[in-house]
Design a protein around this motif. Structure first.
Motif, PDB file in Angstrom:
ATOM      1  N   ASP A  36       1.252   6.454  -6.770  1.00 11.93           N
ATOM      2  CA  ASP A  36       0.114   7.331  -7.039  1.00 11.93           C
ATOM      3  C   ASP A  36       0.526   8.791  -6.912  1.00 11.93           C
ATOM      4  O   ASP A  36       0.196   9.621  -7.761  1.00 11.93           O
ATOM      5  CB  ASP A  36      -1.030   7.007  -6.079  1.00 11.93           C
ATOM      6  CG  ASP A  36      -2.319   7.710  -6.474  1.00 11.93           C
ATOM      7  OD1 ASP A  36      -2.670   7.674  -7.676  1.00 11.93           O
ATOM      8  OD2 ASP A  36      -2.967   8.297  -5.578  1.00 11.93           O
TER       9      ASP A  36
ATOM     10  N   GLU B  35       0.833  -1.204   0.000  1.00 11.23           N
ATOM     11  CA  GLU B  35       0.000   0.000   0.000  1.00 11.23           C
ATOM     12  C   GLU B  35       0.869   1.256   0.000  1.00 11.23           C
ATOM     13  O   GLU B  35       0.553   2.244  -0.667  1.00 11.23           O
ATOM     14  CB  GLU B  35      -0.937   0.000   1.217  1.00 11.23           C
ATOM     15  CG  GLU B  35      -2.083  -0.979   1.080  1.00 11.23           C
ATOM     16  CD  GLU B  35      -2.941  -1.054   2.335  1.00 11.23           C
ATOM     17  OE1 GLU B  35      -2.519  -0.536   3.392  1.00 11.23           O
ATOM     18  OE2 GLU B  35      -4.034  -1.642   2.245  1.00 11.23           O
TER      19      GLU B  35
ATOM     20  N   TYR C  91       2.189   1.621  -3.450  1.00 10.57           N
ATOM     21  CA  TYR C  91       1.098   2.115  -4.290  1.00 10.57           C
ATOM     22  C   TYR C  91       0.884   3.611  -4.072  1.00 10.57           C
ATOM     23  O   TYR C  91       0.744   4.374  -5.028  1.00 10.57           O
ATOM     24  CB  TYR C  91      -0.188   1.339  -4.005  1.00 10.57           C
ATOM     25  CG  TYR C  91      -1.371   1.879  -4.775  1.00 10.57           C
ATOM     26  CD1 TYR C  91      -1.540   1.567  -6.127  1.00 10.57           C
ATOM     27  CD2 TYR C  91      -2.306   2.722  -4.163  1.00 10.57           C
ATOM     28  CE1 TYR C  91      -2.615   2.077  -6.836  1.00 10.57           C
ATOM     29  CE2 TYR C  91      -3.374   3.235  -4.867  1.00 10.57           C
ATOM     30  CZ  TYR C  91      -3.526   2.909  -6.207  1.00 10.57           C
ATOM     31  OH  TYR C  91      -4.571   3.421  -6.912  1.00 10.57           O
ATOM     32  N   ARG C  92       0.843   4.060  -2.796  1.00  7.62           N
ATOM     33  CA  ARG C  92       0.677   5.495  -2.491  1.00  7.62           C
ATOM     34  C   ARG C  92       1.805   6.313  -3.120  1.00  7.62           C
ATOM     35  O   ARG C  92       1.577   7.357  -3.709  1.00  7.62           O
ATOM     36  CB  ARG C  92       0.634   5.721  -0.984  1.00  7.62           C
ATOM     37  CG  ARG C  92      -0.749   5.719  -0.393  1.00  7.62           C
ATOM     38  CD  ARG C  92      -0.767   6.274   1.035  1.00  7.62           C
ATOM     39  NE  ARG C  92       0.255   5.687   1.911  1.00  7.62           N
ATOM     40  CZ  ARG C  92       0.131   4.532   2.567  1.00  7.62           C
ATOM     41  NH1 ARG C  92      -0.973   3.827   2.455  1.00  7.62           N
ATOM     42  NH2 ARG C  92       1.102   4.093   3.345  1.00  7.62           N
TER      43      ARG C  92
END
Length: 110
Positions: free
Chosen positions: A27, A20, A23-24
């Motif tokens: 992003d 995560e 991913y952050r």
């Protein structure tokens, strides 16, 4: 379940948290890239607008200069035509004066 990674051993929850976080980061990076791309597009758009305005201004200036030169050329042709007419008139006057001079000489010698 335990997962082995380069930095050590993570449990399943830690791996999910790590993914995560990745991913952050991706992003955030993608959003930054999108902003950078949009900023670059905006900058290029502004430069293009400036260039287009500059070209339009130059075209207008050139058009005015061209019109001025065309007027000067037209005026010089008019002056040339008037001078040509005057030269023709002066040649006629000269020819007439030569004729009269010859007549006076002929009349004077008689």
């Amino acid at each position: 379940a335990v997962v082995s990674t380069q930095s050590g051993h993570y449990g399943r929850d830690e791996k999910v948290l790590h993914l995560e976080e990745i991913y952050r980061d991706l992003d955030i990076s993608a959003k930054k890239s999108e902003r950078t791309k949009n900023d670059a597009i905006q900058e290029l758009s502004e430069k293009f607008d400036g260039l287009r305005d500059s070209i339009e201004s130059e075209r207008h200036s050139f058009s005015l200069q061209l019109r001025k030169y065309e007027d000067e050329i037209k005026h010089s042709h008019e002056v040339k035509d008037k001078l040509t007419e005057e030269v023709v008139r002066l040649r006629e006057v000269w020819a007439d004066s030569q004729e009269q001079s010859a007549r006076f000489k002929t009349a004077g010698s008689q």
